[in-house]
Design an enzyme around this catalytic site. Structure first.
Site, mmCIF file in Angstrom:
data_model
loop_
_atom_site.group_PDB
_atom_site.id
_atom_site.type_symbol
_atom_site.label_atom_id
_atom_site.label_comp_id
_atom_site.label_asym_id
_atom_site.label_seq_id
_atom_site.Cartn_x
_atom_site.Cartn_y
_atom_site.Cartn_z
ATOM 1 N N CYS A 163 -5.012 -11.342 4.786
ATOM 2 C CA CYS A 163 -5.223 -9.887 4.641
ATOM 3 C C CYS A 163 -6.674 -9.580 4.281
ATOM 4 O O CYS A 163 -7.103 -8.435 4.383
ATOM 5 C CB CYS A 163 -4.262 -9.303 3.624
ATOM 6 S SG CYS A 163 -4.255 -10.197 2.075
ATOM 7 N N GLU A 191 0.803 -5.183 -2.561
ATOM 8 C CA GLU A 191 -0.397 -5.713 -1.894
ATOM 9 C C GLU A 191 -0.119 -5.670 -0.407
ATOM 10 O O GLU A 191 0.693 -6.443 0.097
ATOM 11 C CB GLU A 191 -0.653 -7.162 -2.313
ATOM 12 C CG GLU A 191 -1.031 -7.336 -3.752
ATOM 13 C CD GLU A 191 -2.283 -6.587 -4.115
ATOM 14 O OE1 GLU A 191 -3.144 -6.385 -3.233
ATOM 15 O OE2 GLU A 191 -2.402 -6.181 -5.273
ATOM 16 N N GLU A 203 -4.176 -2.857 11.872
ATOM 17 C CA GLU A 203 -4.259 -4.260 11.465
ATOM 18 C C GLU A 203 -3.679 -5.147 12.562
ATOM 19 O O GLU A 203 -2.538 -4.956 12.987
ATOM 20 C CB GLU A 203 -3.477 -4.466 10.157
ATOM 21 C CG GLU A 203 -3.673 -5.857 9.596
ATOM 22 C CD GLU A 203 -2.865 -6.121 8.336
ATOM 23 O OE1 GLU A 203 -1.722 -5.639 8.233
ATOM 24 O OE2 GLU A 203 -3.386 -6.818 7.443
HETATM 25 O O1 TXE Z 1 5.644 -8.652 6.792
HETATM 26 P P1 TXE Z 1 6.819 -7.971 6.096
HETATM 27 P P2 TXE Z 1 5.718 -9.608 8.038
HETATM 28 C C1 TXE Z 1 1.089 -7.648 7.596
HETATM 29 C C2 TXE Z 1 0.566 -8.038 8.936
HETATM 30 C C3 TXE Z 1 1.792 -8.466 9.664
HETATM 31 C C4 TXE Z 1 2.785 -7.483 9.135
HETATM 32 C C5 TXE Z 1 4.185 -7.922 9.246
HETATM 33 O O2 TXE Z 1 0.015 -6.928 9.564
HETATM 34 O O3 TXE Z 1 1.676 -8.359 11.044
HETATM 35 O O4 TXE Z 1 2.425 -7.318 7.778
HETATM 36 O O5 TXE Z 1 4.346 -9.219 8.664
HETATM 37 C C6 TXE Z 1 10.215 -9.008 3.173
HETATM 38 N N1 TXE Z 1 12.761 -4.838 1.640
HETATM 39 N N2 TXE Z 1 0.995 -8.679 6.600
HETATM 40 O O6 TXE Z 1 6.727 -9.286 9.059
HETATM 41 O O7 TXE Z 1 7.882 -7.667 7.063
HETATM 42 C C7 TXE Z 1 10.092 -10.080 4.227
HETATM 43 O O8 TXE Z 1 11.296 -10.749 4.421
HETATM 44 C C8 TXE Z 1 12.268 -5.849 0.929
HETATM 45 C C9 TXE Z 1 0.017 -8.466 5.599
HETATM 46 O O9 TXE Z 1 5.827 -10.947 7.445
HETATM 47 O O10 TXE Z 1 6.237 -6.912 5.264
HETATM 48 C C10 TXE Z 1 8.990 -10.934 3.630
HETATM 49 O O11 TXE Z 1 9.491 -11.776 2.606
HETATM 50 N N3 TXE Z 1 11.622 -6.890 1.475
HETATM 51 C C11 TXE Z 1 0.151 -9.362 4.494
HETATM 52 C C12 TXE Z 1 8.070 -9.890 3.019
HETATM 53 O O12 TXE Z 1 8.883 -8.729 2.815
HETATM 54 C C13 TXE Z 1 11.458 -6.902 2.799
HETATM 55 C C14 TXE Z 1 0.698 -10.693 4.699
HETATM 56 C C15 TXE Z 1 6.871 -9.522 3.903
HETATM 57 O O13 TXE Z 1 7.381 -9.158 5.173
HETATM 58 C C16 TXE Z 1 11.951 -5.851 3.607
HETATM 59 C C17 TXE Z 1 1.697 -10.759 5.732
HETATM 60 C C18 TXE Z 1 12.633 -4.795 2.967
HETATM 61 N N4 TXE Z 1 13.123 -3.743 3.645
HETATM 62 C C19 TXE Z 1 1.790 -9.752 6.645
HETATM 63 N N5 TXE Z 1 11.627 -6.122 4.888
HETATM 64 C C20 TXE Z 1 -0.869 -9.348 3.405
HETATM 65 N N6 TXE Z 1 -1.345 -8.189 3.004
HETATM 66 O O14 TXE Z 1 -1.199 -10.387 2.858
HETATM 67 C C21 TXE Z 1 10.945 -7.285 4.889
HETATM 68 N N7 TXE Z 1 10.854 -7.772 3.634
#
Ligand code: TXE
Length: 480
Positions: free
Chosen positions: A282, A248, A384
């Site tokens: 989102c 997602e 985004e």
């Molecule tokens: O997301 P991340 P972040 C979008 C929104 C935001 C951007 C970054 O644009 O600015 O994503 O947000 C884990 N392998 N959304 O930094 O980094 C991380 O620790 C496995 C949309 O929070 O994707 C966290 O638990 N896991 C969104 C989770 O992934 C990893 C909601 C999400 O982090 C990883 C939030 C890796 N290599 C942000 N790297 C929505 N669609 O609802 C990070 N994580």
């Protein structure tokens, strides 16, 4: 300073390396507790505990699994005030929002899947007197759940609940930015009598904790919500290992307002779909398209109402917008306002950081922002932003607005405002979007498929989709 602990094999434990990270309260801009800086060794511990627990949990009758999950749901409700305050302190969102949306929804997630599993049936296919086939649905084993910071306990439980209900054991990682309610949740799981090892919650950074979950050979399915770039990185490592994946990801959702809409309802809901949770959902409608005959009227009313929103202390009942989740994210969101101006946009409302007084003077607050005058295909309208920033644009025809709405790489949710049933059904079909809301926003029936198309994700959560994801099918064919 309070230390958050991992939850492994039924116990609250320190990370193996005894290292911790600072956890910030975004409203005051200061560290207020510490979170385990875990690594792959803690994931191994969690995995081993989950693997050991699997044979017992998967054979536990559904009714029993359901009862334990219902007890967890009851405990979430009994602790609603504490959880809502913790969510607000960790994330910056108004306490009122956490108390009315996030925490009740976490309880609903547990209850929904605790009961869904009791109604979960599988197919049978009879072959005209030759044979009968029936489909068995079995839990996968140990699965990984990784969640983001915007709706912390809400999205964490949205993944864990169907995984547990269908008999899997889980290694889960909440966002390092908002770990607190997952920690409180682990205490509630202990209190509810969840057998040890069934759920393991491990805190820390994406590369050191999320990544070992996705690469672990024993973890056979990954359910992830977060950024599109992270989703791409996960798919890259998980696909060659033939893991089941549910992703997602981001959104850049259109909010399409036709001249024949119920103006007041469209305006009232647009305030929420633009700025609820500081625009960090989102599903927020960040690109607003208004049909030309009502464009100016709608724009002016929307700007006037937005200017009245209160950005302030998340503890105050009359606060509309609390703090942005982190300093880095606030800077990212503000940089998009700058970009929008460089791209020729005009800021009609907001655009700036908000400086509050006293204890909140170092907090990460920002004005709700409306930008006009941008082309639909500029970067501001394609990328985004994930903050309290929306753009507003006029349109002339249905075809034109569908083309503009579908122009991004994302396709998560769309909102349409019209009184014309024909128009709403046409747009329901032509919008490239996993969800289309007509004359409403964020109305959620947990049975419905939830997820996006294009770069917004792969697969669907919700209802039996989630139970299907967390089970493997075996077709048994019996010759008659
Ligand atoms: O997301 P991340 P972040 C979008 C929104 C935001 C951007 C970054 O644009 O600015 O994503 O947000 C884990 N392998 N959304 O930094 O980094 C991380 O620790 C496995 C949309 O929070 O994707 C966290 O638990 N896991 C969104 C989770 O992934 C990893 C909601 C999400 O982090 C990883 C939030 C890796 N290599 C942000 N790297 C929505 N669609 O609802 C990070 N994580």
């Amino acid at each position: 300073m309070e230390k958050i602990l991992n939850y492994i094999n039924g116990a609250l434990v320190e990370p193996i390396n005894n290292a911790y990270l600072d956890n910030y309260n975004p409203s005051i801009g200061k560290v207020y507790n510490q979170i385990p800086d875990s690594n792959e060794k803690d994931i191994d511990l969690g995995y081993n505990a989950a693997n050991e627990a699997f044979s017992g949990w998967s054979k536990t009758p559904k009714e029993e699994r359901s009862k334990i999950m219902m007890r967890i749901a009851d405990l979430i409700e009994e602790n609603l005030d504490e959880l809502a305050k913790a969510e607000s302190m960790d994330n910056g969102k108004p306490v009122k929002l956490a108390a009315h949306v996030d925490i009740p929804r976490a309880a609903s997630n547990m209850r929904f899947f605790a009961t869904a599993i009791l109604h979960y049936a599988s197919e049978s296919h009879e072959m005209d007197g030759v044979a009968i086939n029936y489909t068995l649905r079995k839990p996968i084993g140990v699965v990984g759940c990784i969640s983001p910071w915007n709706l912390p306990l809400y999205l964490f439980t949205w993944k864990i609940a169907p995984a547990l209900a269908s008999g899997n054991c889980v290694v889960a990682k909440p966002s390092e930015v908002t770990p607190m309610t997952a920690y409180l949740f682990s205490k509630l799981c202990v209190e509810a009598g969840l057998p040890k090892g069934v759920l393991n919650i491990i805190h820390g950074m994406g590369p050191s904790v999320g990544s070992p979950i996705t690469t672990h050979p024993g973890i056979k399915a990954i359910s992830f919500t977060g950024g599109t770039a992270t989703g791409k990185a996960i798919a890259k490592v998980a696909a060659p290992m033939f893991k089941k994946l549910s992703l997602e990801l981001g959104g850049k959702n259109p909010n399409i307002i036709f001249a024949d809409c119920d103006f007041d309802k469209a305006l009232k809901t647009t305030m929420l779909s633009s700025f609820a949770n500081q625009g960090q959902i989102c599903l927020c409608g960040s690109r607003i398209f208004v049909e030309r005959p009502i464009y100016e009227k709608f724009r002016d009313a929307f700007v006037a109402k937005t200017k009245q929103l209160k950005v302030g202390n998340p503890n105050d009942a009359d606060t509309n917008l609390g703090a942005i989740v982190s300093k880095a994210h606030l800077e990212k969101v503000l940089s998009y306002v700058q970009l929008a101006q460089e791209e020729g946009g005009t800021v009609l409302a907001g655009g700036n950081k908000v400086q509050l007084e006293g204890e909140l003077s170092e907090g990460y607050f920002m004005e709700p922002t409306i930008i006009e005058g941008l082309a639909f295909d500029c970067r501001t309208n394609q990328e985004e932003i994930f903050g309290p920033v929306v753009t507003i644009m006029p349109f002339d025809t249905e075809e034109e607005v569908v083309d503009m709405a579908n122009s991004t790489e994302y396709g998560l949710a769309a909102t349409v405002w019209t009184q014309d049933v024909g128009k709403s059904t046409r747009l329901g079909a032509s919008l490239a979007s996993g969800i289309v809301w007509v004359n409403c926003w964020l109305v959620r029936d947990l049975r419905t498929p939830f997820g996006g198309v294009k770069n917004s994700g792969v697969g669907r959560e919700g209802g039996f989709n989630a139970l299907n994801f967390f089970t493997e099918q075996t077709n048994v064919c019996i010759k008659l």
